[in-house]
Design a protein around this motif. Structure first.
Motif, PDB file in Angstrom:
ATOM      1  N   THR A 216     -20.085  -8.473 -77.250  1.00  0.00           N
ATOM      2  CA  THR A 216     -20.091  -9.913 -77.495  1.00  0.00           C
ATOM      3  C   THR A 216     -21.489 -10.418 -77.832  1.00  0.00           C
ATOM      4  O   THR A 216     -21.668 -11.224 -78.757  1.00  0.00           O
ATOM      5  N   LEU A 217     -22.496  -9.948 -77.108  1.00  0.00           N
ATOM      6  CA  LEU A 217     -23.859 -10.414 -77.327  1.00  0.00           C
ATOM      7  C   LEU A 217     -24.380 -10.055 -78.717  1.00  0.00           C
ATOM      8  O   LEU A 217     -25.269 -10.726 -79.246  1.00  0.00           O
ATOM      9  N   ARG A 219     -22.549 -10.306 -81.306  1.00  0.00           N
ATOM     10  CA  ARG A 219     -21.732 -11.078 -82.256  1.00  0.00           C
ATOM     11  C   ARG A 219     -21.721 -12.567 -81.929  1.00  0.00           C
ATOM     12  O   ARG A 219     -20.742 -13.258 -82.180  1.00  0.00           O
ATOM     13  N   LEU A 220     -22.823 -13.074 -81.386  1.00  0.00           N
ATOM     14  CA  LEU A 220     -22.868 -14.484 -81.014  1.00  0.00           C
ATOM     15  C   LEU A 220     -22.725 -15.404 -82.230  1.00  0.00           C
ATOM     16  O   LEU A 220     -22.324 -16.561 -82.091  1.00  0.00           O
ATOM     17  N   LEU A 256     -19.783 -17.495 -72.766  1.00  0.00           N
ATOM     18  CA  LEU A 256     -20.129 -17.357 -74.176  1.00  0.00           C
ATOM     19  C   LEU A 256     -20.978 -18.534 -74.639  1.00  0.00           C
ATOM     20  O   LEU A 256     -21.979 -18.367 -75.356  1.00  0.00           O
ATOM     21  N   HIS A 257     -20.608 -19.733 -74.204  1.00  0.00           N
ATOM     22  CA  HIS A 257     -21.371 -20.935 -74.552  1.00  0.00           C
ATOM     23  C   HIS A 257     -22.802 -20.831 -74.031  1.00  0.00           C
ATOM     24  O   HIS A 257     -23.770 -21.149 -74.743  1.00  0.00           O
ATOM     25  N   GLN A 259     -24.552 -18.105 -73.369  1.00  0.00           N
ATOM     26  CA  GLN A 259     -25.319 -17.106 -74.122  1.00  0.00           C
ATOM     27  C   GLN A 259     -25.760 -17.673 -75.470  1.00  0.00           C
ATOM     28  O   GLN A 259     -26.877 -17.389 -75.944  1.00  0.00           O
ATOM     29  N   ARG A 260     -24.920 -18.465 -76.107  1.00  0.00           N
ATOM     30  CA  ARG A 260     -25.281 -19.049 -77.398  1.00  0.00           C
ATOM     31  C   ARG A 260     -26.417 -20.070 -77.243  1.00  0.00           C
ATOM     32  O   ARG A 260     -27.332 -20.116 -78.072  1.00  0.00           O
ATOM     33  N   HIS A 263     -29.629 -18.135 -76.632  1.00  0.00           N
ATOM     34  CA  HIS A 263     -30.110 -17.525 -77.864  1.00  0.00           C
ATOM     35  C   HIS A 263     -30.732 -18.584 -78.776  1.00  0.00           C
ATOM     36  O   HIS A 263     -31.768 -18.346 -79.417  1.00  0.00           O
ATOM     37  N   THR A 282     -26.033 -18.641 -83.963  1.00  0.00           N
ATOM     38  CA  THR A 282     -25.533 -18.734 -82.583  1.00  0.00           C
ATOM     39  C   THR A 282     -24.054 -19.087 -82.515  1.00  0.00           C
ATOM     40  O   THR A 282     -23.526 -19.349 -81.432  1.00  0.00           O
ATOM     41  N   TYR A 324     -34.212 -11.158 -79.360  1.00  0.00           N
ATOM     42  CA  TYR A 324     -32.858 -10.781 -78.985  1.00  0.00           C
ATOM     43  C   TYR A 324     -32.857  -9.500 -78.162  1.00  0.00           C
ATOM     44  O   TYR A 324     -32.254  -9.412 -77.089  1.00  0.00           O
ATOM     45  N   HIS A 328     -31.816  -8.864 -74.051  1.00  0.00           N
ATOM     46  CA  HIS A 328     -30.647  -8.127 -73.608  1.00  0.00           C
ATOM     47  C   HIS A 328     -30.952  -6.722 -73.087  1.00  0.00           C
ATOM     48  O   HIS A 328     -30.075  -6.046 -72.594  1.00  0.00           O
TER      49      HIS A 328
END
Length: 330
Positions: A216-217, A219-220, A256-257, A259-260, A263, A282, A324, A328
């Motif tokens: 997932t990280l 493919r933000l 998910l929100h 992480q975006r 980022h 993002t 990035y 991570h």
């Protein structure tokens, strides 16, 4: 927020005290220069567990610090020393940012600094804090609470979360992530996450979402949905939600929100990309969407955030990729 003073007296918890010393008292000028000016302030030599500490200054010095940290208070059944309470109250009146770690909240409460405010402490002591100080809005379900000039944390690891949060406020998320990586702790956990999760977090690689998180990280920037995540994890959306709650304390969409937004913060700090480009990178789609969500989550618009933290960044051609990976790999 250049100067940090740690208030120490007999009866402090050495774990939270050590955390504060490790973060703010270490020489980390190789990461952020200048770093904090740090001092221990206490009435005299103090007993902390099995150790004795020699403070640098008396408690009256707290009133000269930008940030005052009160570590955990061991005996929550008794009132903290009056001289400590008076010094904490005086520091707040002088304009210091007041921070309590774990049961240090009982000291801030005794000084009246939490009246009418939302606050937290170690989950095992939240009921007692609420009973003794009914004017405080005690939240037993969060890692830390940021009221701006007064911040409180839950116990143990959550105290480190608040320390890293302070670094993020003062020096930006990119530098906070570097500090977190050095300490081998998560680079960021939202204060609103649950401080106590009944099911322990499994070791990396041993839980059903071990492969989903990195997937997932990476493919933000894509328009991912809960169904997409569930499909990748090879489970139902409902089952996915249960795993996310047990592992992160939040829902898949909220994670998910977060992480975006994180980022986006790093890209704002470390690159010259436009808001439109960052919105695409993002997964926010448009600059309007990014601005709305960013302002709601962080408290300021993206442009203001960039102006505030840009001076801490050292731009380089591959800044986005480097930021990035640093984030991570932490």
């Amino acid at each position: 927020m250049r100067t940090v003073a740690l208030a120490v007296t007999d009866g402090m918890l050495h774990f939270e005290l050590s955390m504060a010393i490790e973060v703010f008292g270490s020489d980390l000028t190789h990461i952020v220069d200048p770093w904090y000016e740090f001092s221990l302030c206490g009435p005299a030599a103090v007993q902390v567990g099995r150790f004795r500490l020699e403070p640098d200054h008396g408690l009256d010095r707290l009133a000269h610090a930008d940030t005052v940290i009160v570590p955990g208070w061991a005996d929550t059944d008794t009132d903290p020393p009056a001289e400590l309470v008076d010094a904490v109250r005086a520091a707040h009146a002088a304009g210091a940012r007041m921070v309590s770690l774990c049961t240090g909240a009982f000291v801030l409460a005794a000084a009246g600094l939490l009246d009418g405010k939302r606050a937290t402490t170690h989950w095992a002591h939240t009921a007692e804090l609420a009973r003794r100080h009914p004017n405080i809005i005690v939240d037993p379900d969060v890692l830390y609470v940021d009221n701006g000039d007064v911040l409180t944390s839950a116990g143990k690891a959550a105290a480190m979360d608040l320390c890293v949060h302070l670094v993020r406020l003062d020096h930006g998320s990119a530098n906070a992530n570097k500090i977190a990586r050095r300490l081998v702790v998560p680079p960021h956990r939202e204060g609103g996450q649950a401080q106590f999760i009944a099911t322990p977090v499994p070791a990396p690689g041993s839980h059903p979402l071990a492969e989903l998180f990195p997937w997932t990280l990476q493919r933000l920037g894509e328009p991912l949905t809960v169904e997409d995540l569930a499909r990748q994890a090879r489970m139902s959306s409902r089952h996915l939600g249960r795993h996310f709650k047990s592992l992160t304390g939040t829902t898949p969409l909220q994670w998910l929100h977060t992480q975006r937004i994180r980022h986006a913060q790093e890209l704002l700090e470390t690159t010259d990309e436009t808001i439109d480009t960052i919105a695409t990178a993002t997964g926010m789609g448009t600059s309007t969407t990014l601005r709305r969500h960013f302002h709601r989550t962080v408290g300021v618009p993206p442009d203001t955030y960039r102006r505030t933290f840009r001076s801490h960044a050292r731009p380089r051609p591959d800044a986005a990729a480097a930021a990035y990976h640093a984030r991570h790999e932490a």
